[in-house]
Design a protein around this motif. Structure first.
Motif, short mmCIF file in Angstrom:
data_model
loop_
_atom_site.label_atom_id
_atom_site.label_comp_id
_atom_site.label_asym_id
_atom_site.label_seq_id
_atom_site.Cartn_x
_atom_site.Cartn_y
_atom_site.Cartn_z
N THR A 3 0.83 -1.21 0.00
CA THR A 3 0.00 0.00 0.00
C THR A 3 0.87 1.26 0.00
O THR A 3 1.91 1.31 0.66
CB THR A 3 -0.93 0.02 1.23
N GLY A 4 0.41 2.27 -0.76
CA GLY A 4 1.13 3.54 -0.84
C GLY A 4 2.48 3.42 -1.49
O GLY A 4 3.33 4.31 -1.31
N ASP A 5 2.71 2.32 -2.22
CA ASP A 5 4.00 2.07 -2.89
C ASP A 5 5.18 2.00 -1.90
O ASP A 5 6.32 2.23 -2.27
CB ASP A 5 4.30 3.15 -3.95
N TRP A 6 4.87 1.73 -0.65
CA TRP A 6 5.94 1.50 0.32
C TRP A 6 6.37 0.04 0.20
O TRP A 6 5.59 -0.88 0.47
CB TRP A 6 5.46 1.76 1.75
N THR A 7 7.63 -0.16 -0.20
CA THR A 7 8.12 -1.51 -0.44
C THR A 7 8.22 -2.29 0.86
O THR A 7 8.60 -1.73 1.90
CB THR A 7 9.53 -1.44 -1.10
N ALA A 8 7.88 -3.58 0.80
CA ALA A 8 8.03 -4.44 1.98
C ALA A 8 9.49 -4.46 2.42
O ALA A 8 10.38 -4.47 1.57
CB ALA A 8 7.58 -5.86 1.64
N PRO A 9 9.80 -4.40 3.69
CA PRO A 9 8.90 -4.58 4.84
C PRO A 9 8.40 -3.28 5.47
O PRO A 9 7.93 -3.32 6.60
CB PRO A 9 9.81 -5.32 5.82
N TYR A 10 8.50 -2.12 4.77
CA TYR A 10 8.23 -0.83 5.43
C TYR A 10 6.75 -0.46 5.48
O TYR A 10 6.29 0.14 6.42
CB TYR A 10 9.05 0.27 4.76
N GLY A 11 6.01 -0.73 4.43
CA GLY A 11 4.61 -0.31 4.40
C GLY A 11 3.67 -1.38 4.92
O GLY A 11 4.09 -2.40 5.48
N ILE A 12 2.37 -1.12 4.71
CA ILE A 12 1.34 -2.11 5.05
C ILE A 12 1.23 -3.09 3.89
O ILE A 12 0.97 -2.69 2.75
CB ILE A 12 -0.01 -1.43 5.32
N ILE A 13 1.46 -4.36 4.17
CA ILE A 13 1.49 -5.38 3.12
C ILE A 13 0.27 -6.29 3.25
O ILE A 13 -0.02 -6.79 4.34
CB ILE A 13 2.78 -6.23 3.23
N LEU A 14 -0.42 -6.50 2.14
CA LEU A 14 -1.49 -7.48 2.10
C LEU A 14 -1.05 -8.64 1.23
O LEU A 14 -0.55 -8.43 0.11
CB LEU A 14 -2.78 -6.86 1.55
N VAL A 15 -1.21 -9.85 1.73
CA VAL A 15 -0.72 -11.05 1.02
C VAL A 15 -1.90 -12.00 0.78
O VAL A 15 -2.35 -12.68 1.70
CB VAL A 15 0.38 -11.76 1.83
N ALA A 16 -2.37 -12.02 -0.48
CA ALA A 16 -3.41 -12.98 -0.85
C ALA A 16 -2.72 -14.21 -1.42
O ALA A 16 -2.52 -14.32 -2.63
CB ALA A 16 -4.37 -12.36 -1.86
N ASP A 17 -2.29 -15.09 -0.53
CA ASP A 17 -1.66 -16.33 -1.01
C ASP A 17 -2.71 -17.45 -0.98
O ASP A 17 -3.86 -17.22 -0.63
CB ASP A 17 -0.40 -16.69 -0.19
N ILE A 18 -2.29 -18.64 -1.35
CA ILE A 18 -3.28 -19.72 -1.54
C ILE A 18 -3.98 -20.12 -0.23
O ILE A 18 -5.14 -20.49 -0.24
CB ILE A 18 -2.61 -20.94 -2.24
N LEU A 19 -3.27 -19.98 0.92
CA LEU A 19 -3.91 -20.29 2.20
C LEU A 19 -4.91 -19.21 2.58
O LEU A 19 -6.08 -19.50 2.87
CB LEU A 19 -2.85 -20.43 3.31
N SER A 20 -4.46 -17.95 2.56
CA SER A 20 -5.33 -16.87 3.04
C SER A 20 -6.57 -16.71 2.15
O SER A 20 -7.67 -16.54 2.66
CB SER A 20 -4.56 -15.55 3.11
N ILE A 21 -6.40 -16.81 0.82
CA ILE A 21 -7.56 -16.59 -0.05
C ILE A 21 -8.54 -17.76 0.02
O ILE A 21 -9.75 -17.57 -0.14
CB ILE A 21 -7.10 -16.30 -1.50
#
Length: 494
Positions: A61-79
């Motif tokens: 979010t906000g183009d803040w590269t991981a690990p600095y910004g808020i990261i959302l991870v839609a991987d196969i488990l979470s989705i």
């Protein structure tokens, strides 16, 4: 395309906010809620297909590269879990008008409903521990609003217990995150995992791991921290109980699964052995509670606890087969607990009581509900070929391969006792002489409650009889979890 990862959070959040402004226009709010829930399910199904075919979707979010910004991870488990959440949500939103009074619906029920879905979906998708804490709070705030819906004396009493235990675990959670941050310098789960692997998980990190487990175990209702769960889950309206039973403890189980397959996997001798013993005790004490009461809502609420024990068992054994069993059981349990809480709500409505001793002969007027309950009981107990059996079979295979005979014995005994607790409701409630409290005139309303229950029960049955279609996907999720470097590389792009 990465923005897709935020949609399962944004859509229900916007729906909840908008509906709050029209909460007294019941018919409009019902239609908008039902349409929104279906649209949200379709959107999540599309995201699931994209993740399944193209890999994880990462949103910085906000183009803040991981690990600095808020990261959302839609991987196969979470989705997969978000998809299951939205299937349960659709069934509940169509069931709700049959069990809620108009005054309860107008008391912001649908706003709290969508806020709960926002919190659960966010907890599954977030990529950092602090935002996991934030989404826990979002879903807890929504659940506080839902549990007091109806303003009954018992609800208010049980809600105090529910609020206090969750406030305590939330304070401990944020304190533990601070402690962890002081050691590894980040809250991003991928970077925490990377740093813990680099330092080979020293003693202080194992202590933090146990503190995190204590927090998640409280929310998941693991022995001996389950004491707060049965009554607060059994006193609200049936649709609220269905949402709580299907979703809330599963967020705790998911957190244990995520953290103890991604981050704390270097030294599992202390943590994962403890999980196996706690899993056995959780199974046994939970099912003993189910056998100790004649309140059918409490019986179902107590049966949440042994299911948590089964899921913890797979994490403790920590092999690909056992983790597959945990994932299969987790999906199965989200669906079947939704079915059972809605069913006992319909049964109590038809019988005019939740007391099993005052029920009898319901099959004469409510055969659909009776046979639905019978099938759901077989699914829950793990009778072949239903979904409960597939999950338990994988867990037992994993345990036997690791020679964990004690947990195998506990699992088999508790499965038999679960079946006994459920069949008791079927025999005493639906057969025998018809009791005076029975309300045959309520058949029309009970019939309207049946189709959302039937829809969810059909999915549960399909998970079992169609296991050969679903198992390869579950196995690929287990493969993915057993190789945490895949998650780390996809988030940190290394």
């Amino acid at each position: 395309m990465s923005n897709l990862a935020a949609l399962p959070i944004i859509l229900p959040l916007l729906a909840g906010i908008v509906l709050a402004f029209f909460h007294k226009r019941i018919k409009l709010v019902r239609i908008v809620s039902q349409v929104t829930a279906v649209i949200n399910l379709i959107v999540v199904a599309v995201i699931f297909w994209k993740v399944h075919t193209g890999g994880s979707i990462i949103l910085e979010t906000g183009d803040w590269t991981a690990p600095y910004g808020i990261i959302l991870v839609a991987d196969i488990l979470s989705i997969t879990l978000v998809l299951t959440t939205n299937i349960v949500a659709v069934a509940c939103v169509f069931y709700a008008p049959r069990t809620l009074s108009e005054s309860q619906e107008s008391f912001y029920f649908y706003s709290f409903f969508f806020l709960l879905i926002t919190g659960v979906s966010g907890a599954f998708i977030t990529g950092d521990l602090f935002n996991l804490f934030v989404f826990f709070e979002v879903l807890l705030m929504a659940s506080y609003g839902l549990i007091v819906l109806g303003n009954g004396k018992v609800q208010l009493r049980e809600s105090i217990k529910y609020v206090l235990i969750n406030l305590f675990s939330s304070m401990l959670f944020v304190t533990t995150i601070s402690f962890l941050y002081s050691v590894v310098g980040t809250v991003n789960m991928a970077q925490i995992a990377q740093r813990v692997h680099e330092v080979d998980q020293k003693g202080i990190l194992t202590t933090i791991a146990l503190l995190l487990f204590f927090v998640f175990a409280t929310k998941a209702a693991v022995f001996p921290l389950y004491y707060w769960l049965p009554r607060p889950y059994s006193v609200p309206n049936p649709v609220v109980s269905a949402l709580f039973g299907a979703l809330l403890t599963k967020v705790g189980v998911y957190s244990i699964l995520r953290v103890f397959t991604l981050i704390f996997v270097k030294d599992i001798s202390a943590t994962h052995t403890l999980f196996i013993y706690l899993a056995a005790l959780t199974m046994i004490f939970g099912v003993v509670g189910a056998l100790s009461t004649n309140n059918i809502k409490l019986i179902i609420a107590y049966n949440i606890i042994p299911a948590v024990g089964f899921m913890l068992m797979g994490i403790g054994i920590f092999t690909k087969v056992s983790i597959s069993g945990t994932i299969y059981y987790l999906i199965h349990d989200m669906v079947i607990k939704g079915v059972l809480f809605m069913l006992v709500g319909a049964i109590a409505y038809a019988a005019g009581t939740s007391d099993l001793r005052k029920m009898g002969g319901l099959i004469h007027h409510y055969p659909v509900q009776g046979w639905f309950f019978f099938i759901a009981s077989l699914v829950l107990a793990g009778i072949p070929p239903f979904s409960g059996f597939i999950g338990k079979l994988l867990l037992l295979q994993g345990a036997l391969a690791e020679e964990q005979i004690m947990i195998v014995g506990a699992a088999l005994v508790s499965s038999l006792l679960i079946l006994l607790s459920m069949i008791r409701i079927f025999i005493q409630g639906f057969w025998g002489e018809e009791k005076e409290l029975a309300k045959p005139e309520r058949k029309k309303t009970a019939a309207k409650m049946a189709w959302p229950i039937g829809l969810l029960l059909s999915i549960s049955v399909l998970l079992g009889v169609g296991a050969e279609w679903f198992y390869p996907s579950v196995e690929s999720i287990a493969d993915y979890l057993m190789n945490p470097q895949i998650y780390i590389d996809s988030v940190l792009k290394e």
